[in-house]
Write a protein that holds these residues in place. Structure first.
Motif, PDB file in Angstrom:
ATOM      1  N   LEU A  15       0.828  -1.209   0.000  1.00  0.00           N
ATOM      2  CA  LEU A  15       0.000   0.000   0.000  1.00  0.00           C
ATOM      3  C   LEU A  15       0.860   1.255   0.000  1.00  0.00           C
ATOM      4  O   LEU A  15       0.614   2.190  -0.764  1.00  0.00           O
ATOM      5  N   TYR A  16       1.887   1.282   0.837  1.00  0.00           N
ATOM      6  CA  TYR A  16       2.803   2.433   0.918  1.00  0.00           C
ATOM      7  C   TYR A  16       3.469   2.692  -0.430  1.00  0.00           C
ATOM      8  O   TYR A  16       3.509   3.829  -0.906  1.00  0.00           O
ATOM      9  N   TRP A  22       1.578   6.310  -7.214  1.00  0.00           N
ATOM     10  CA  TRP A  22       0.539   7.276  -7.566  1.00  0.00           C
ATOM     11  C   TRP A  22       1.070   8.704  -7.438  1.00  0.00           C
ATOM     12  O   TRP A  22       0.832   9.538  -8.317  1.00  0.00           O
ATOM     13  N   PHE A  23       1.778   8.980  -6.349  1.00  0.00           N
ATOM     14  CA  PHE A  23       2.350  10.307  -6.146  1.00  0.00           C
ATOM     15  C   PHE A  23       3.334  10.642  -7.268  1.00  0.00           C
ATOM     16  O   PHE A  23       3.334  11.747  -7.794  1.00  0.00           O
ATOM     17  N   PRO A  51      15.700   8.977 -14.577  1.00  0.00           N
ATOM     18  CA  PRO A  51      14.270   8.855 -14.279  1.00  0.00           C
ATOM     19  C   PRO A  51      13.940   7.677 -13.358  1.00  0.00           C
ATOM     20  O   PRO A  51      13.024   7.770 -12.548  1.00  0.00           O
ATOM     21  N   VAL A  52      14.696   6.585 -13.450  1.00  0.00           N
ATOM     22  CA  VAL A  52      14.433   5.434 -12.585  1.00  0.00           C
ATOM     23  C   VAL A  52      14.724   5.793 -11.133  1.00  0.00           C
ATOM     24  O   VAL A  52      13.977   5.425 -10.226  1.00  0.00           O
ATOM     25  N   LEU A  53      15.790   6.538 -10.918  1.00  0.00           N
ATOM     26  CA  LEU A  53      16.118   6.963  -9.570  1.00  0.00           C
ATOM     27  C   LEU A  53      15.033   7.886  -9.008  1.00  0.00           C
ATOM     28  O   LEU A  53      14.711   7.828  -7.819  1.00  0.00           O
ATOM     29  N   THR A  60       9.655   6.054  -2.177  1.00  0.00           N
ATOM     30  CA  THR A  60      10.139   5.897  -0.809  1.00  0.00           C
ATOM     31  C   THR A  60       9.814   7.099   0.062  1.00  0.00           C
ATOM     32  O   THR A  60       9.366   6.942   1.200  1.00  0.00           O
ATOM     33  N   TYR A  61      10.026   8.299  -0.441  1.00  0.00           N
ATOM     34  CA  TYR A  61       9.942   9.508   0.375  1.00  0.00           C
ATOM     35  C   TYR A  61       8.723  10.372   0.088  1.00  0.00           C
ATOM     36  O   TYR A  61       8.735  11.559   0.384  1.00  0.00           O
ATOM     37  N   TRP A  62       7.666   9.786  -0.486  1.00  0.00           N
ATOM     38  CA  TRP A  62       6.505  10.601  -0.839  1.00  0.00           C
ATOM     39  C   TRP A  62       5.894  11.351   0.330  1.00  0.00           C
ATOM     40  O   TRP A  62       5.441  12.477   0.131  1.00  0.00           O
ATOM     41  N   PRO A  63       5.870  10.831   1.574  1.00  0.00           N
ATOM     42  CA  PRO A  63       5.281  11.648   2.648  1.00  0.00           C
ATOM     43  C   PRO A  63       6.076  12.930   2.915  1.00  0.00           C
ATOM     44  O   PRO A  63       5.501  13.992   3.171  1.00  0.00           O
ATOM     45  N   VAL A  64       7.387  12.832   2.814  1.00  0.00           N
ATOM     46  CA  VAL A  64       8.237  14.006   3.033  1.00  0.00           C
ATOM     47  C   VAL A  64       8.013  15.025   1.923  1.00  0.00           C
ATOM     48  O   VAL A  64       7.875  16.224   2.187  1.00  0.00           O
TER      49      VAL A  64
END
Length: 82
Positions: A15-16, A22-23, A51-53, A60-64
């Motif tokens: 889910l994360y 999506w983000f 772009p892959v990075l 990984t860091y979408w909440p930040v």
């Protein structure tokens, strides 16, 4: 019991990462729109590197990123084009 806990943790990770994908798609759409507007104005637009990075970091860091964008620009997808 361990299998149930492992399954719940696996579902949370999936889910994360799904929200991260999506983000990334939404953020990419926003920046491509801004990039097109800058090109139409005749401004220099730097090419995207690695772009892959970018996908890995967004997943990984979408909440930040969402918090920083909301705090600095008032929108979760960065500043307005202009």
């Amino acid at each position: 019991m361990r299998k149930k806990v492992a399954l719940v943790l696996l579902l949370l990770v999936v889910l994360y990462l799904s929200v991260g994908v999506w983000f990334h798609v939404q953020e990419k759409r926003h920046w491509n729109m801004c990039r097109g507007q800058r090109i139409a104005k005749g401004e220099f637009v730097e090419p995207e590197m690695y772009p892959v990075l970018g996908v890995v970091f967004d997943m990984t860091y979408w909440p930040v990123y969402m918090w920083a964008n909301k705090y600095n620009f008032g929108s979760v997808f960065g500043k307005e084009c202009g």
